[in-house]
Design a protein around this motif. Structure first.
Motif, PDB file in Angstrom:
ATOM      1  N   SER A  25      32.850  18.739 -34.276  1.00  0.00           N
ATOM      2  CA  SER A  25      33.257  19.738 -35.267  1.00  0.00           C
ATOM      3  C   SER A  25      32.361  20.964 -35.188  1.00  0.00           C
ATOM      4  O   SER A  25      31.211  20.891 -34.751  1.00  0.00           O
ATOM      5  CB  SER A  25      33.180  19.136 -36.673  1.00  0.00           C
ATOM      6  OG  SER A  25      31.837  18.814 -37.009  1.00  0.00           O
ATOM      7  N   GLY A  26      32.897  22.113 -35.649  1.00  0.00           N
ATOM      8  CA  GLY A  26      32.160  23.365 -35.552  1.00  0.00           C
ATOM      9  C   GLY A  26      30.823  23.336 -36.268  1.00  0.00           C
ATOM     10  O   GLY A  26      29.800  23.746 -35.716  1.00  0.00           O
ATOM     11  N   SER A  27      30.805  22.837 -37.502  1.00  0.00           N
ATOM     12  CA  SER A  27      29.556  22.802 -38.266  1.00  0.00           C
ATOM     13  C   SER A  27      28.557  21.835 -37.653  1.00  0.00           C
ATOM     14  O   SER A  27      27.356  22.109 -37.583  1.00  0.00           O
ATOM     15  CB  SER A  27      29.846  22.406 -39.720  1.00  0.00           C
ATOM     16  OG  SER A  27      30.466  21.122 -39.765  1.00  0.00           O
ATOM     17  N   ASP A  28      29.052  20.691 -37.185  1.00  0.00           N
ATOM     18  CA  ASP A  28      28.179  19.698 -36.572  1.00  0.00           C
ATOM     19  C   ASP A  28      27.583  20.238 -35.283  1.00  0.00           C
ATOM     20  O   ASP A  28      26.393  20.050 -34.998  1.00  0.00           O
ATOM     21  CB  ASP A  28      28.969  18.420 -36.286  1.00  0.00           C
ATOM     22  CG  ASP A  28      28.067  17.221 -36.062  1.00  0.00           C
ATOM     23  OD1 ASP A  28      26.891  17.295 -36.459  1.00  0.00           O
ATOM     24  OD2 ASP A  28      28.526  16.226 -35.495  1.00  0.00           O
ATOM     25  N   ALA A  30      27.053  23.343 -34.573  1.00  0.00           N
ATOM     26  CA  ALA A  30      26.084  24.393 -34.887  1.00  0.00           C
ATOM     27  C   ALA A  30      24.736  23.794 -35.263  1.00  0.00           C
ATOM     28  O   ALA A  30      23.682  24.275 -34.836  1.00  0.00           O
ATOM     29  CB  ALA A  30      26.613  25.260 -36.026  1.00  0.00           C
ATOM     30  N   VAL A  31      24.770  22.719 -36.066  1.00  0.00           N
ATOM     31  CA  VAL A  31      23.527  22.059 -36.467  1.00  0.00           C
ATOM     32  C   VAL A  31      22.830  21.463 -35.249  1.00  0.00           C
ATOM     33  O   VAL A  31      21.614  21.624 -35.065  1.00  0.00           O
ATOM     34  CB  VAL A  31      23.813  20.957 -37.508  1.00  0.00           C
ATOM     35  CG1 VAL A  31      22.550  20.133 -37.758  1.00  0.00           C
ATOM     36  CG2 VAL A  31      24.309  21.572 -38.801  1.00  0.00           C
ATOM     37  N   CYS A  32      23.584  20.779 -34.417  1.00  0.00           N
ATOM     38  CA  CYS A  32      23.004  20.160 -33.222  1.00  0.00           C
ATOM     39  C   CYS A  32      22.447  21.208 -32.264  1.00  0.00           C
ATOM     40  O   CYS A  32      21.377  21.023 -31.680  1.00  0.00           O
ATOM     41  CB  CYS A  32      24.057  19.308 -32.507  1.00  0.00           C
ATOM     42  SG  CYS A  32      24.580  17.852 -33.448  1.00  0.00           S
ATOM     43  N   SER A  33      23.176  22.303 -32.093  1.00  0.00           N
ATOM     44  CA  SER A  33      22.697  23.377 -31.224  1.00  0.00           C
ATOM     45  C   SER A  33      21.395  23.966 -31.749  1.00  0.00           C
ATOM     46  O   SER A  33      20.493  24.304 -30.971  1.00  0.00           O
ATOM     47  CB  SER A  33      23.756  24.471 -31.108  1.00  0.00           C
ATOM     48  OG  SER A  33      24.916  23.991 -30.466  1.00  0.00           O
TER      49      SER A  33
END
Length: 262
Positions: free
Chosen positions: A162-165, A167-170
């Motif tokens: 997912s997009g939010s996930d 972003a957090v991982c990145s």
């Protein structure tokens, strides 16, 4: 009395071992023929011939295609085990130095095993009993800083994120560390990456709960010191992996038997 003249030969007082050591010292210089071993060691030709044949049976010596004597496969395995032991010792020293430099209560190194993470080495401020063994403990992944670093690499390796996930991982992968409060206190988890950028391990620092009352996060200096240690540990792990496949070496023509060598 035979005088052994081989280079790097330090007498042990045990005759057979000193002679074998003298022969191995000559082989360290490269492939050699029997007359060279005789002249370099100062041993008689029959003695050298008898010992070399026995050493060949033990996998310590073998002959190449030109009939010259070279170090055997068993020595190659022993060398790799020695290199691996040195890498492990240096790793433990690195953890102890980081704990001393940061004042952390504990410093640990974690590696992934399936859906769990395992503490493979640690340096503690206090020990209940002296021990040099690595504390191998498996823990399920959770929301603690160490797990979050592992999961950041795992989730970005998946096809659908997912997009939010993502972003957090990145963000975690770009920064290279995560910190937070757990039951152990304030924890800093730093990624230890290999040459290809994949996660090899996670380095963690834990401070007592008393520190949390005064500080909610580690300072830049501690984080920088931990990341520098992680970079050095990455090199240690690569060295350990390079000497790890000891089991893959076959003991060619190994015939260990009750042969008498005097």
């Amino acid at each position: 009395m035979v005088t052994i003249t081989a280079p790097s030969s330090v007498p042990s007082g045990v005759g057979v071992l000193d002679k074998v050591s003298a022969i191995l010292a000559v082989l360290e210089q490269g492939p050699v023929r029997l007359p060279t071993v005789v002249s370099e060691t100062g041993l008689t030709r029959p003695t050298v011939h008898r010992l070399v044949l026995a050493m060949e049976d033990l996998g310590l010596v073998e002959a190449d295609q030109q009939g010259r004597f070279i170090a055997g496969p068993r020595l190659a395995r022993l060398a790799m085990v020695a290199h691996q032991a040195i890498a492990v010792r240096e790793l433990r020293r690195e953890l102890r130095a980081l704990r001393a430099a940061t004042g952390a209560k504990s410093v640990r190194l974690h590696q992934r095993h399936g859906d769990q993470r395992i503490c493979v080495a640690e340096a503690l401020r206090y020990k209940s009993a002296p021990s040099d063994r690595n504390p191998v403990r498996a823990v399920a992944m959770g929301t603690d800083p160490v797990s979050r670093v592992f999961l950041a690499w795992q989730r970005l390796s998946r096809v659908h994120v997912s997009g939010s996930d993502a972003a957090v991982c990145s963000g975690v992968r770009h920064r290279g560390w995560v910190q937070g409060v757990t039951d152990e206190g304030l924890v800093l988890a730093v990624a230890v990456c290999g040459r290809d950028g994949e996660l090899a391990a996670v380095l963690s620092l834990s401070s007592s709960s008393q520190r949390i009352r005064h500080e909610c996060s580690y300072g830049r200096e501690v984080i920088r010191t931990a990341m520098e240690a992680a970079a050095r540990i990455s090199g240690r792990l690569r060295a350990k992996e390079a000497t790890g496949p000891v089991k893959g070496l076959e003991d060619r023509d190994r015939r260990v038997g009750p042969r008498s060598v005097e």
